[in-house]
Design a protein around this motif. Structure first.
Motif, mmCIF file in Angstrom:
data_model
loop_
_atom_site.group_PDB
_atom_site.id
_atom_site.type_symbol
_atom_site.label_atom_id
_atom_site.label_comp_id
_atom_site.label_asym_id
_atom_site.label_seq_id
_atom_site.Cartn_x
_atom_site.Cartn_y
_atom_site.Cartn_z
ATOM 1 N N ILE A 178 14.656 21.547 -12.652
ATOM 2 C CA ILE A 178 13.788 20.783 -13.549
ATOM 3 C C ILE A 178 12.857 19.865 -12.757
ATOM 4 O O ILE A 178 11.657 19.780 -13.043
ATOM 5 C CB ILE A 178 14.628 19.971 -14.554
ATOM 6 C CG1 ILE A 178 15.375 20.924 -15.504
ATOM 7 C CG2 ILE A 178 13.744 19.016 -15.359
ATOM 8 C CD1 ILE A 178 16.374 20.233 -16.416
ATOM 9 N N VAL A 179 13.409 19.185 -11.747
ATOM 10 C CA VAL A 179 12.591 18.289 -10.921
ATOM 11 C C VAL A 179 11.464 19.062 -10.247
ATOM 12 O O VAL A 179 10.297 18.633 -10.244
ATOM 13 C CB VAL A 179 13.465 17.568 -9.870
ATOM 14 C CG1 VAL A 179 12.597 16.865 -8.825
ATOM 15 C CG2 VAL A 179 14.377 16.561 -10.545
ATOM 16 N N ARG A 191 15.452 7.293 -22.719
ATOM 17 C CA ARG A 191 15.742 8.709 -22.502
ATOM 18 C C ARG A 191 14.570 9.612 -22.866
ATOM 19 O O ARG A 191 14.415 10.704 -22.314
ATOM 20 C CB ARG A 191 16.972 9.140 -23.320
ATOM 21 C CG ARG A 191 18.277 8.528 -22.846
ATOM 22 C CD ARG A 191 19.440 9.123 -23.616
ATOM 23 N NE ARG A 191 19.484 10.579 -23.475
ATOM 24 C CZ ARG A 191 20.096 11.396 -24.330
ATOM 25 N NH1 ARG A 191 20.707 10.892 -25.397
ATOM 26 N NH2 ARG A 191 20.116 12.703 -24.129
ATOM 27 N N GLU A 203 19.330 20.508 -12.352
ATOM 28 C CA GLU A 203 18.567 19.264 -12.195
ATOM 29 C C GLU A 203 17.459 19.449 -11.163
ATOM 30 O O GLU A 203 16.313 19.018 -11.379
ATOM 31 C CB GLU A 203 19.504 18.134 -11.768
ATOM 32 C CG GLU A 203 18.817 16.773 -11.701
ATOM 33 C CD GLU A 203 19.790 15.650 -11.442
ATOM 34 O OE1 GLU A 203 19.532 14.875 -10.493
ATOM 35 O OE2 GLU A 203 20.795 15.541 -12.167
ATOM 36 N N ASP A 204 17.777 20.103 -10.044
ATOM 37 C CA ASP A 204 16.756 20.389 -9.032
ATOM 38 C C ASP A 204 15.685 21.322 -9.584
ATOM 39 O O ASP A 204 14.489 21.156 -9.290
ATOM 40 C CB ASP A 204 17.396 21.017 -7.795
ATOM 41 C CG ASP A 204 18.220 20.027 -6.990
ATOM 42 O OD1 ASP A 204 18.035 18.810 -7.199
ATOM 43 O OD2 ASP A 204 19.050 20.469 -6.167
ATOM 44 N N GLN A 226 12.940 12.952 -16.974
ATOM 45 C CA GLN A 226 13.695 13.615 -15.910
ATOM 46 C C GLN A 226 13.764 12.734 -14.668
ATOM 47 O O GLN A 226 12.967 11.807 -14.486
ATOM 48 C CB GLN A 226 13.022 14.953 -15.555
ATOM 49 C CG GLN A 226 12.776 15.863 -16.731
ATOM 50 C CD GLN A 226 14.057 16.343 -17.389
ATOM 51 O OE1 GLN A 226 15.083 16.476 -16.718
ATOM 52 N NE2 GLN A 226 13.999 16.611 -18.682
ATOM 53 N N LYS A 227 14.725 13.033 -13.812
ATOM 54 C CA LYS A 227 14.865 12.317 -12.550
ATOM 55 C C LYS A 227 13.572 12.428 -11.740
ATOM 56 O O LYS A 227 13.024 13.520 -11.577
ATOM 57 C CB LYS A 227 16.030 12.904 -11.744
ATOM 58 C CG LYS A 227 16.274 12.218 -10.413
ATOM 59 C CD LYS A 227 17.429 12.877 -9.683
ATOM 60 C CE LYS A 227 17.662 12.248 -8.318
ATOM 61 N NZ LYS A 227 18.759 12.902 -7.574
ATOM 62 N N PRO A 282 25.425 21.770 -12.510
ATOM 63 C CA PRO A 282 24.383 20.930 -13.112
ATOM 64 C C PRO A 282 23.363 20.411 -12.107
ATOM 65 O O PRO A 282 22.197 20.216 -12.456
ATOM 66 C CB PRO A 282 25.175 19.779 -13.744
ATOM 67 C CG PRO A 282 26.521 19.810 -13.088
ATOM 68 C CD PRO A 282 26.773 21.222 -12.737
ATOM 69 N N GLU A 283 23.786 20.213 -10.843
ATOM 70 C CA GLU A 283 22.845 19.726 -9.832
ATOM 71 C C GLU A 283 21.764 20.764 -9.536
ATOM 72 O O GLU A 283 20.608 20.418 -9.235
ATOM 73 C CB GLU A 283 23.588 19.346 -8.548
ATOM 74 C CG GLU A 283 24.221 20.489 -7.761
ATOM 75 C CD GLU A 283 25.509 21.026 -8.370
ATOM 76 O OE1 GLU A 283 26.018 22.049 -7.872
ATOM 77 O OE2 GLU A 283 26.014 20.422 -9.346
ATOM 78 N N THR A 284 22.120 22.058 -9.660
ATOM 79 C CA THR A 284 21.133 23.117 -9.446
ATOM 80 C C THR A 284 20.082 23.095 -10.546
ATOM 81 O O THR A 284 18.876 23.229 -10.274
ATOM 82 C CB THR A 284 21.827 24.493 -9.412
ATOM 83 O OG1 THR A 284 22.778 24.511 -8.351
ATOM 84 C CG2 THR A 284 20.818 25.613 -9.201
ATOM 85 N N LYS A 314 23.921 25.296 -16.070
ATOM 86 C CA LYS A 314 23.985 23.869 -16.403
ATOM 87 C C LYS A 314 25.428 23.392 -16.483
ATOM 88 O O LYS A 314 25.746 22.256 -16.096
ATOM 89 C CB LYS A 314 23.261 23.613 -17.731
ATOM 90 C CG LYS A 314 23.030 22.148 -18.039
ATOM 91 C CD LYS A 314 22.149 21.980 -19.257
ATOM 92 C CE LYS A 314 21.862 20.499 -19.506
ATOM 93 N NZ LYS A 314 20.970 20.316 -20.687
#
Length: 348
Positions: A199-200, A52, A196-197, A9-10, A192-194, A188
């Motif tokens: 998950i981070v 990945r 991603e946040d 993950q990022k 998708p940015e939500t 998602k």
């Protein structure tokens, strides 16, 4: 041996993943390289840009093994929490969450080791359109609330003994079960940015004892349990973010009052007083005028935070018997967030 195929993950680093799993970076890299194939080998101290997935063995940790802990005392609790948002005297949102916990305790020298298992979780939401989001929250609670920990002298979670196990469950949820949840898939695709946040932030929480401990400490079941097991009766301070206003921190001074002390039962009350000197009232007024006054129309009145907890313990065992909580954050008469919570011990 269970092999985990972890999707990187990022923000991940070899150090953060190794810390989360309770192993060394060297062992993490060696195990990955033994199981990944030639093109995905890690050489050096950073994750290759093209990589990945990372392979590691589930549940391998250098921390205390839970299987070596023999818990001596157990109790089961049912809790009910009701949250209501009231705007100009009228309810606009309400949620009810019913939970059942199994608590196990072991005395270790002068400290307690607590194990908590969330056995049941039922919620209802009004308006019903918000229910899918709360179903996602439920899944995270089921991952989070199977925890073994110790507490410090301030009534906070000190160490999480099974952090590696919880991290594995979180990763399994993100990589597998989350894809079965319609709301997750919808978000998602739409934002998708939500996700991603999300998950981070989850990676950060489940890889760090302090982060996860802070999240659990906001759960009223844990909050009462930790405060009831403090070894002294000194006053204390709690700090938290305002639910009404972003970036506003609330400091509340809490006094512990003895209500009654019978043969084998003692009742205490915790009464909190907001430290208004630590709150920037001008900033609160400005935020109220921007966020709420266009909807409510009425001008700012008075801001306050009310905190009341009453709980009863069994003197012989130290176990909670029951507890009630009343918490309110409000701009008086205009906007209120009200939380009512009840806890009761039931038969094993």
């Amino acid at each position: 041996m269970e092999l985990i195929k972890y999707e990187i993950q990022k923000g991940d680093t070899l150090e953060s993943i190794a810390e989360r799993e309770g192993i060394s970076v060297k062992d993490l890299v060696n195990f990955h390289n033994d199981n990944c194939g030639l093109t995905n080998t890690i050489i050096g101290s950073s994750i290759p840009i093209h990589l990945r997935y990372l392979f590691f063995e589930a549940g391998v940790s250098q921390k205390i093994e839970i299987s070596n802990i023999s818990f001596q005392k157990k109790a089961r609790y049912r809790c009910e929490q009701n949250n209501v948002i009231v705007i100009d005297g009228k309810p606009s949102f309400s949620s009810q969450t019913k939970t059942q916990y199994l608590l196990s305790v072991k005395k270790e020298n002068s400290d307690n080791i607590f194990a908590i298992t969330l056995e049941d979780y039922v919620n209802s939401i009004q308006p019903e359109e918000m229910e899918p989001a709360f179903n996602l929250i439920k899944e995270i609670e089921l991952v989070r609330n199977n925890v073994v920990f110790t507490q410090n002298e301030k009534g906070e979670i000190k160490s999480i003994i099974n952090l590696s196990e919880l991290s594995d469950k979180w990763l399994n949820f993100i990589n597998n079960k989350s894809k079965e949840i319609p709301f997750y898939n919808e978000m998602k695709a739409r934002a998708p940015e939500t996700i991603e946040d999300f998950i981070v932030n989850g990676n950060k929480e489940f890889s760090n004892e302090k982060e996860l401990g802070a999240v659990l400490g906001k759960n009223l079941f844990y909050h009462i349990l930790l405060k009831a097991n403090l070894k002294n009766d000194d006053d204390f301070r709690i700090s938290q973010q305002s639910q009404l206003f972003p970036n506003i921190k609330l400091n509340t001074d809490v006094s512990k009052i003895l209500v009654s002390n019978e043969e084998n039962i003692t009742t205490y009350r915790l009464v909190g007083t907001l430290d208004k000197n630590s709150v920037n009232e001008n900033e609160i007024i400005k935020l109220y005028q921007e966020m709420y006054q266009p909807i409510i129309k009425y001008s700012f009145t008075e801001f306050n935070f009310i905190y009341r907890i009453t709980y009863t313990i069994q003197n012989e065992t130290g176990f909670l018997i029951n507890a009630t909580v009343s918490i309110k954050e409000q701009v008086k008469n205009n906007y209120e967030i009200i939380t009512k919570f009840e806890l009761r011990r039931i038969e094993l």
